[in-house]
Scaffold this motif. Structure first.
Motif, PDB file in Angstrom:
ATOM      1  N   UNK A   9      54.209  57.080  50.481  1.00 37.55           N
ATOM      2  CA  UNK A   9      54.559  55.714  50.816  1.00 37.55           C
ATOM      3  C   UNK A   9      55.660  55.125  49.955  1.00 37.55           C
ATOM      4  N   UNK A  10      56.022  55.796  48.843  1.00 36.90           N
ATOM      5  CA  UNK A  10      57.033  55.225  47.954  1.00 36.90           C
ATOM      6  C   UNK A  10      58.425  55.835  48.138  1.00 36.90           C
ATOM      7  N   UNK A  11      58.542  56.822  48.980  1.00 36.19           N
ATOM      8  CA  UNK A  11      59.859  57.427  49.207  1.00 36.19           C
ATOM      9  C   UNK A  11      60.061  58.685  48.396  1.00 36.19           C
ATOM     10  N   UNK A  50      58.510  57.349  62.574  1.00 35.35           N
ATOM     11  CA  UNK A  50      58.483  58.724  62.101  1.00 35.35           C
ATOM     12  C   UNK A  50      57.247  58.923  61.240  1.00 35.35           C
ATOM     13  N   UNK A  51      56.605  60.044  61.438  1.00 35.04           N
ATOM     14  CA  UNK A  51      55.504  60.402  60.548  1.00 35.04           C
ATOM     15  C   UNK A  51      56.127  61.039  59.309  1.00 35.04           C
ATOM     16  N   UNK A  88      42.268  62.273  55.889  1.00 38.64           N
ATOM     17  CA  UNK A  88      42.501  62.338  57.339  1.00 38.64           C
ATOM     18  C   UNK A  88      43.335  61.154  57.807  1.00 38.64           C
ATOM     19  N   UNK A  89      44.502  61.055  57.183  1.00 39.33           N
ATOM     20  CA  UNK A  89      45.399  59.974  57.565  1.00 39.33           C
ATOM     21  C   UNK A  89      46.811  60.512  57.791  1.00 39.33           C
ATOM     22  N   UNK A 142      52.491  52.622  57.063  1.00 44.39           N
ATOM     23  CA  UNK A 142      51.189  52.332  57.674  1.00 44.39           C
ATOM     24  C   UNK A 142      50.410  53.637  57.820  1.00 44.39           C
ATOM     25  N   UNK A 143      49.161  53.671  57.364  1.00 50.22           N
ATOM     26  CA  UNK A 143      48.375  54.882  57.586  1.00 50.22           C
ATOM     27  C   UNK A 143      47.607  54.805  58.907  1.00 50.22           C
ATOM     28  N   UNK A 144      47.517  55.917  59.632  1.00 43.95           N
ATOM     29  CA  UNK A 144      46.722  55.974  60.863  1.00 43.95           C
ATOM     30  C   UNK A 144      45.643  57.030  60.630  1.00 43.95           C
TER      31      UNK A 144
END
Ligand SMILES: Cc1cc2nc3c(=O)[nH]c(=O)nc-3n(C[C@H](O)[C@H](O)[C@H](O)COP(=O)(O)OP(=O)(O)OC[C@H]3O[C@@H](n4cnc5c(N)ncnc54)[C@H](O)[C@@H]3O)c2cc1C
Ligand SMILES: Cc1cc2nc3c(=O)[nH]c(=O)nc-3n(C[C@H](O)[C@H](O)[C@H](O)COP(=O)(O)OP(=O)(O)OC[C@H]3O[C@@H](n4cnc5c(N)ncnc54)[C@H](O)[C@@H]3O)c2cc1C
Ligand code: SF4
Ligand code: SF4
Ligand code: SF4
Lengths: 580, 354
Positions: free
Chosen positions: A76-78, B89-90, B98-99, B106-108
Motif C-alpha cells: 500500500x505504500x508504493x 489495477x491489482x 486472503x486479500x 483498497x483491500x478486497x
C-alpha cells in the motif's frame, strides 16, 4: 538532547527504522538521506562511512537488504526508497575537496594480522587501526579488494573508485602486504607463525572455491574444465579475467546458477561476443537473490533466463568440444533452511540445450587447506566462532564470508566491524553498548505531497556503448537524488502524543492518512522490555490512551499540524555506541 | 453439484476474479450457476467491460464503436449479480489475510481467488527505452491510437510478428496499407515451427504482399527513433547498420503473463502461475486460468502455456467447477498448426473463436 538506554527506546529504533535494522552494518539511513535532501552530500557520505568504509562501492553493488525492508515498500505504500542509489549519490556528488573525518584512539601497542584484503579484512583493519592497534594485512593477490576486484566486473564497479576507497580505508597506518599468501605452501606465511608474531590474527579469506557441480560422466570432485575446454567454473572465469587474462566464449553460452556470479558471467560473456547467452535456473526468476534492476539490465543486454531445470550431463564430441548440456526438468518444492526455494527434479524429463560454452556458477565455498592447525568447523565446513569472535584457537578470529559462507559485501563488512570490536575487547578490555540519542525536532520535516513522488529510475549507459569496463549505471543527478531523498519517510522521527495534555478531540485521527493513531487499552511489553502489540479498543470506557502506531505512521506530519493543544511531539532517534 | 449451499447461518462465499478476459468471464458465469448465492467480483484494470479483442483488427475496416465488440452488456453483469470493479489495477495479493490489494490501496477480501490476468505483449528489455515510440495493440484504446496515427495507405513496421500481429497484418494488407515484418524468434508465436515451416510461411506472407526483413541477419533491432522531417514518423535501426521507416511501429513479440502483483504472495510462479490440470495453485484458496497460468503436462513433463480462445474458455469453466468443490481437469481442446486458407493465405487455429 537526551540519551536513553531504556530497552523500550532501543527497541523502538530497531523496529521502527526498518532499513537501518535490515542493514548488516547498521547504517543510519534516514540520517544520511535527510542530509542529501538538504544538499549536504559530504555529510551524507560521512554518516555512511561511520558504518561502512566503502560507501561509493556499496552504493553501486550492495545487495540492498535495506530496500527490501523499507517502509515505503510495504503493501500500500508504493516502492521502496532508492537507498542504495542515494548512497552512491552521496559519494558521487560530495565536493571534490571533501575531507574525511575520523575519531582516532591513542596507540595500544597491540599488533594484529589480518589475512585477506576483501571487504571483511579491509573493514576490520580500518576499525582496528582507528582503535589504535598496529595492523598488517596479508593478501595473496597482487591487489586488495577480494571479490570486489576479482569477482565483480568493472561495468558494475569501476576500479579507480574501488582504489580510492580502499586507500582511504587503510590510510591510517595499516600495512598492506599483497602477493603474500598465508598457508602451508612454498613461500607462504604460516598461520602459526602469524599467531606467534602478532597479538591477534583475523582470518577474512572469504569463499575462494566454486561449489562443485556433479555431472554424469565426470568423476565426482573433478573440475569439468579438465574434461572440456568449453566448460568452466564462473568464479575462475571472472577471477582469471580480472587478473588480466584474455577470456573467450562461444556463440551460444549457457550459464547455470542464480546469484551475482551467474549474472555477472552472463553479462561478461555477452560483452565477449556471446550471441545467445542464457542463464538456466533451478527454480524461477522470483527467487533469484539479486536486485530487480540488475535482472532487468541483464535482460536488456539480450540475455535470456530459463527456469525449472538442473544440469545433469554434458554432450561432447570426440574431441571433447561441447555440443550441449543435458538438463532435467524441475518443479518447485518446499523451502531450504537458508530461505531459498527447493527444486525437485522430475524423473524421465531430461532434455538437451545445445551450446558452445558452459559456465557453472552455482555458488562459492570456503577453503580451509591453508590452515596449519586444527580449527573447529561447523556442519557446512565453515569455521566456528564463539560469542567473542574467536575460533577454537586462542587469538585466532574470523570474519566475513569465511565464517558465513558466500554472502554479500555488506554482510562481510557488518560482520567484520563487530568482530573488530570483539578483538579490541579481547585485547585491551574496552567494552561498548548501544544507547538512543533523542533530539527534539520542532516541526515535521516532510510534506504530504512527497508521498506521491515516484521512485527515480537510475540513468544507464545506452546498450551499444556497454563494453567490458564501461559502467552501466550512471548515478542519479543532483536533481534526481534530491527528489528521491524527499521520498524517505524519515522513520527515525518518532511522533508521540502526550496523553496528559490530550483533550481527546480526535482531530488527529480525522486527518490521519491511514490507521496510524489508535485508541488503546494497553500496550504489550516484550521479553526484551521493548513495546509489543497495541491493544486497541472501541469502547470509550476502556480507552487508556491515544497512541501513535509508529509502524503505520508515514511521518506525514498531519496530526502534528492539526492538534489544537500542541500535545504531539517529534523526536529524532539515533542509535549510538558508547564506551562502557 | 454445488458445494457452497446458502443457509442463513453461513455467509455467502466470496469469489474474487482478477481479470476480465475470456477466462475470467467464463469462470464468473460458471461460478454464478454453480453457487447462486455466492458473491462474485471481477476486478480489472480495463476501463471497458469485457469485449472481444480478437475483433480489434476489424476496427481498421470499418468504424466500430467499442460496444459493438462487447461480449456482455452491463445488464448481463447486473442480472447475474456479477460485480465488476473496473479501471483499477491489482498491486498485490496477501494470501495470509486472503486479500487483494488495489492500486488505490483498497483491500478486497476473498474466500477463493481466481487469477485470470492473461498476458501483455512482451517487449524485449533492450527496447525498453523506445517504448514511447512504439504502438501496442492490446486494448480498444490502443487499437484506436494506431488507427489515428496511420495515414491512408500508410506503413506499419511489425517487430516480431506473432499471430496476434499477423492477424492485424492481413487486415492492413486488405485495406492497402504496407506492412513491413521484421522477423524474430517469436514470429508465428505461439506456433512452434520448424525452420522449414517457418521458411514456407514467410514466403506465404511475401506472396500476400508483406515486406519481410530477416531480423536475425540484420543483427536485431537496436533502437526506434522519431523520423526526420519529410519522412515517416518512425525509424527502426538495425544493429548491423541499415534501417526502415514506418508511420507506426508495433511490437508483436508474443505475450508474457501478467503476474508481477503475485510476486511475494507465496504462490508458485515460473513465468506464469504454476498449476495442475485442475488449475489449483499451491495455495488452496487460489486458482489460475487463461494465459496467465502454466499448466503441468504429464506427457511433456513440463509446465506449459495453452493459448487460444477455446483453451482459455475451457480453463475458465474448469476453474469455476473446482472453485465450487468440483474435480475437473483441463484437457487441451485446441492445438494449433499453421495452415493455408482457400486463397493460399496464412491461417491459424488461434484465429478461431466462437
Ligand atoms: C562474481 C561475484 C559477484 C558478486 N557481486 C556482489 C554484489 O553485487 N553485491 C554484493 O554485496 N556482493 C557480491 N558478491 C559477494 C561479495 O563479493 C562477497 O560476499 C564479499 O566480497 C565477501 O567479503 P570477504 O572479505 O569475506 O571475502 P572476499 O571478498 O572473498 O575476500 C577474501 C580475500 O582473502 C584473500 N585470501 C584468500 N585466501 C588467502 C590466503 N590463504 N592468504 C592470503 N589471502 C587470502 C583473497 O585473495 C581475497 O582478497 C559477489 C561475489 C562474486 C564472486
Ligand atoms: C489484440 C489481441 C488479439 C488477440 N487475438 C487472439 C487470437 O486471435 N487468437 C488467440 O488465440 N489469442 C488471441 N489473443 C490472445 C488472447 O487474448 C488470449 O489467448 C485470451 O484472450 C486470454 O484470455 P485471458 O482471460 O487469459 O486473459 P485476457 O483476455 O488477456 O484478460 C486478462 C484481463 O486481466 C486484466 N488484468 C491484467 N493485469 C491486471 C491487474 N494487475 N489488475 C487488474 N486487472 C488486470 C486485463 O486488463 C484483462 O482484462 C489476442 C490478444 C490480443 C491482445
Ligand atoms: S522510508 Fe526512509 S527511513 Fe523509512 S525504511 Fe525507507 S529508507 Fe528507511
Ligand atoms: S505523522 Fe501523524 S498523521 Fe501522519 S502518518 Fe504519522 S501518525 Fe499518522
Ligand atoms: S489532535 Fe491532539 S488533542 Fe486532539 S486527540 Fe489528537 S493528540 Fe489529542
Amino acid at each position: 538532547m537526551q540519551f536513553s538506554d531504556d530497552p523500550r527506546d532501543i527497541g523502538w529504533v530497531r523496529t521502527n527504522v526498518p532499513c537501518q535494522n535490515a542493514c548488516p552494518a547498521g547504517t543510519n539511513v534516514p540520517a544520511y538521506i535527510r542530509s542529501i535532501a538538504e544538499g549536504l552530500h559530504g555529510q551524507a557520505y560521512e554518516i555512511n562511512r561511520e558504518s561502512n568504509v566503502l560507501p561509493s562501492v556499496l552504493g553501486r553493488i550492495c545487495s540492498r537488504p535495506c530496500e527490501s525492508a523499507c517502509r515505503h515498500g510495504w503493501p500500500g505504500n508504493g516502492e521502496p526508497v532508492g537507498i542504495c542509489s542515494l548512497k552512491r549519490s552521496a559519494a558521487d556528488l560530495k565536493d571534490s575537496g571533501h575531507r574525511i573525518t575520523e575519531r582516532l584512539f591513542a596507540p595500544t601497542g597491540k599488533r594484529i594480522a589480518v589475512v585477506g584484503a576483501g571487504p571483511a579484512g579491509i573493514a576490520a583493519a580500518h576499525d582496528l587501526s582507528l582503535l589504535g592497534h598496529d595492523v598488517v594485512i596479508f593478501e595473496k593477490e597482487e591487489k586488495p579488494g577480494g571479490m570486489l576486484r576479482y569477482g565483480i566486473p568493472e561495468f558494475r564497479l569501476p576500479r579507480p573508485l574501488l582504489d580510492i576507497e580502499l586507500h582511504n580505508a587503510l590510510r591510517l597506518g595499516v600495512q598492506l602486504r599483497t602477493g603474500t599468501p598465508v598457508g602451508v605452501g612454498k613461500g607462504a606465511v604460516r598461520v602459526s607463525t602469524l599467531l606467534a608474531d602478532f597479538d591477534a590474527v583475523l582470518l577474512g579469506t572469504g569463499c575462494m572455491a566454486p561449489s562443485r557441480l556433479d555431472l554424469r560422466g565426470i568423476p565426482p570432485g573433478q573440475d569439468p574444465s579438465r574434461v572440456s575446454q568449453d566448460v568452466e567454473y564462473g568464479l575462475h572465469f571472472l577471477m582469471d579475467l580480472h587478473r588480466g587474462q584474455n577470456k573467450r566464449v562461444g556463440r551460444r553460452v549457457a550459464v547455470v546458477g542464480a546469484g551475482f556470479t551467474a549474472l555477472d558471467c552472463a553479462r561478461v560473456a555477452r560483452r565477449l561476443g556471446g550471441m545467445e547467452v542464457t542463464i538456466h535456473l533451478r527454480t524461477s526468476e522470483e527467487y533469484i537473490p539479486v536486485t530487480h534492476e540488475e535482472l532487468f539490465e541483464t535482460k536488456r543486454e539480450g540475455i535470456r533466463i530459463k527456469g525449472l531445470r538442473t544440469p545433469v550431463g554434458l554432450q561432447l564430441d570426440d574431441n571433447g568440444r561441447l555440443l550441449g548440456v543435458e538438463f532435467v526438468q524441475n518443479r518447485l518444492g518446499g523451502w531450504r533452511d537458508n530461505g531459498r526455494r527447493l527444486a525437485v527434479p522430475i524423473e524421465g524429463s531430461e532434455f538437451i540445450e545445445t551450446c558452445d560454452t558452459l559456465i557453472i556458477a552455482i555458488g562459492q565455498v570456503t577453503v580451509n587447506d591453508f590452515l596449519d592447525m586444527r580449527v573447529e568447523l561447523d556442519r557446512w565446513g565453515n569455521v566456528r566462532i564463539a560469542e567473542n569472535g574467536m575460533t577454537s584457537v586462542s587469538g585466532l578470529f574470523a570474519a566475513g564470508d569465511f565464517v558465513h559462507g558466500a554472502s554479500t559485501a555488506i554482510q562481510a563488512i557488518g560482520h567484520a566491524r563487530k568482530i573488530a570490536d570483539k578483538i579490541d575487547t579481547w585485547l585491551v578490555g574496552r567494552k561498548r553498548r548501544q544507547v538512543v540519542q533523542m533530539e527534539p525536532v520542532a516541526a515535521p520535516l516532510r510534506d504530504h505531497a512527497f508521498d506521491f513522488i515516484q521512485r527515480q529510475a537510475m540513468p544507464t549507459t545506452p546498450l551499444p556503448e556497454r563494453q567490458l569496463t564501461r559502467e552501466v549505471e550512471c548515478g542519479l543527478t543532483r536533481d534526481l537524488a534530491s527528489e528521491e531523498a524527499k521520498r524517505c519517510y524519515l522513520c527515525d522521527l518518532r511522533y508521540q502524543i502526550n496523553v496528559d495534555r490530550c483533550i481527546y478531540c480526535r482531530a488527529c485521527i480525522e486527518v490521519a492518512p491511514r490507521n496510524c493513531i489508535k485508541l488503546i487499552s494497553d500496550v504489550e511489553i516484550q521479553k526484551d522490555g521493548s513495546y509489543g502489540q497495541l491493544l486497541e479498543t472501541k469502547e470509550w470506557s476502556r480507552v487508556a490512551a491515544i497512541w501513535i502506531d509508529n509502524n503505520e505512521c508515514i511521518r506525514c506530519g498531519a496530526c502534528f499540524k492539526v492538534c489544537p493543544v500542541a500535545c504531539i511531539s517529534i523526536t529524532r532517534n539515533k542509535l549510538i555506541t558508547v564506551d562502557v | 453439484m454445488t458445494a457452497h449451499h446458502a443457509s442463513p447461518s453461513v455467509p455467502p462465499h466470496r469469489y474474487v476474479i482478477i481479470g476480465n478476459g475470456v477466462a475470467g468471464n467464463q469462470a464468473a458465469e460458471g461460478l454464478r450457476s454453480r453457487d447462486p448465492e455466492g458473491l462474485v467480483t471481477i476486478i480489472t484494470n480495463n476501463r471497458l467491460l469485457f469485449y472481444n479483442r480478437y475483433l480489434l483488427p476489424l476496427l481498421f475496416r470499418s468504424h466500430k464503436d467499442w460496444r459493438e465488440l462487447q461480449s456482455h452488456s452491463a445488464d448481463y453483469y447486473q442480472k447475474h449479480r456479477i460485480r465488476v470493479i473496473r479501471d483499477v489495477r491489482v498491486t498485490a495479493v496477501d494470501a495470509g489475510r486472503r486479500q487483494v490489494m488495489l492500486a488505490h490501496k483498497e483491500p478486497i477480501t476473498y474466500d477463493t481467488l481466481l487469477v485470470a490476468t492473461g498476458g501483455r505483449s512482451y517487449l524485449p528489455e533492450e527496447l525498453a527505452d523506445s517504448r514511447h515510440l512504439l504502438n501496442s495493440f492490446g486494448t480498444y484504446e490502443q487499437a484506436m491510437a494506431v488507427k489515428k496515427a496511420l495515414p491512408d495507405r500508410g506503413t506499419v513496421v511489425m517487430l516480431g510478428g506473432d499471430m496476434i500481429g499477423l492477424d492485424l497484418a492481413r487486415t492492413l494488407l486488405s485495406i492497402d496499407c504496407r506492412v513491413v515484418l521484421v522477423t524474430h524468434e517469436t514470429t508465428f508465436w505461439p506456433h512452434q515451427v520448424t525452420p522449414e515451416v517457418r521458411m514456407e510461411f514467410l514466403n506465404v506472407l511475401r506472396d500476400m504482399g508483406m515486406d519481410v526483413i530477416d531480423g536475425d541477419a540484420a543483427g536485431g533491432v537496436t533502437a526506434i527513433e522519431p523520423g526526420t522531417a519529410g519522412l515517416p514518423a518512425r525509424r527502426v535501426v538495425f544493429r548491423q547498420g541499415g534501417d526502415v521507416y514506418g508511420d507506426v511501429v508495433m511490437p508483436f513479440y508474443g505475450l508474457v503473463p501478467s503476474v508481477e502483483f503475485m510476486m511475494g504472495s507465496g504462490t508458485d510462479i515460473e513465468r506464469g502461475i504454476l498449476v495442475g490440470t485442475n488449475l489449483r495453485t499451491n495455495d488452496n484458496h487460489i486458482f489460475a486460468a487463461g494465459d496467465v497460468c502454466q499448466i503441468w503436462s504429464e506427457q511433456e513433463h513440463a509446465y506449459r502455456f495453452y493459448y487460444g480462445y477455446q483453451n482459455v474458455r475451457a480453463m475458465g469453466a474448469v476453474a469455476a467447477s473446482n472453485m465450487t468443490g468440483g474435480n475437473e481437469h483441463f484437457a487441451i481442446t485446441q492445438n494449433g498448426s499453421l495452415r493455408r486458407d482457400g486463397h493460399g493465405h496464412i491461417d491459424s487455429s488461434f484465429w478461431a473463436y466462437d
